[in-house]
Design an enzyme around this catalytic site. Structure first.
Site, short mmCIF file in Angstrom:
data_model
loop_
_atom_site.label_atom_id
_atom_site.label_comp_id
_atom_site.label_asym_id
_atom_site.label_seq_id
_atom_site.Cartn_x
_atom_site.Cartn_y
_atom_site.Cartn_z
N GLY A 1 0.82 -1.21 0.00
CA GLY A 1 0.00 0.00 0.00
C GLY A 1 0.85 1.26 0.00
N ASP A 2 1.93 1.24 0.78
CA ASP A 2 2.85 2.38 0.80
C ASP A 2 3.50 2.55 -0.57
OD1 ASP A 2 2.40 2.83 3.56
OD2 ASP A 2 3.86 1.28 4.06
#
Length: 150
Positions: A94-95
């Site tokens: 996600g990052d």
């Protein structure tokens, strides 16, 4: 431009400041809006629109192997399918999506370009142990289909 990748109450509190971009995932949407069942595309779209009504300008929803959805401030809703491959670890994916999104936005000057690079970066990280390098993301990019309007 402020970008927020947070969960639950913290995410909801920052919406009053009209962040440029937020990046919830399906689990975070269920935290905020309730429910335990997997969300369909229309649910994700509606919850993203609700987050915009609460203050978010642009919302990119990470949907793991399924891809990602972008709800633009101007009203368009774009979907980008996930890339086929063997998931090794989702830690940091996600990052990586956020970082790839910002790279693509800067490179192309469009949110659509950001979405495509974001999906490439998220997949590149998911397909290995640890965070993908820039070179690995660039190698993954050609496998990402162009986003389409929902």
């Amino acid at each position: 431009r402020v970008v927020v990748d947070a969960e639950g109450e913290l995410l909801c509190r920052v919406l009053a400041y009209r962040p440029f971009l937020i990046k919830p995932n399906e689990e975070v949407l269920r935290q905020i809006f309730g429910g335990e069942e997997p969300l369909g595309v229309l649910d994700v779209k509606e919850y993203g629109r609700q987050l915009q009504r609460m203050g978010a300008r642009n919302v990119v929803v990470s949907l793991g192997a399924k891809g990602a959805m972008l709800l633009e401030e101007q009203g368009r809703c774009l979907f980008c399918h996930g890339v086929r491959g063997e998931t090794v670890s989702t830690v940091g994916a996600g990052d990586s999506l956020v970082a790839g999104f910002l790279f693509g936005l800067q490179l192309h000057g469009t949110l659509e370009g950001g979405l495509k690079w974001g999906v490439a970066a998220g997949a590149a990280t998911a397909f290995r142990q640890g965070i993908a390098t820039g070179e690995q993301v660039k190698n993954q990019f050609p496998a990402v289909e162009n986003p389409h309007t929902l």
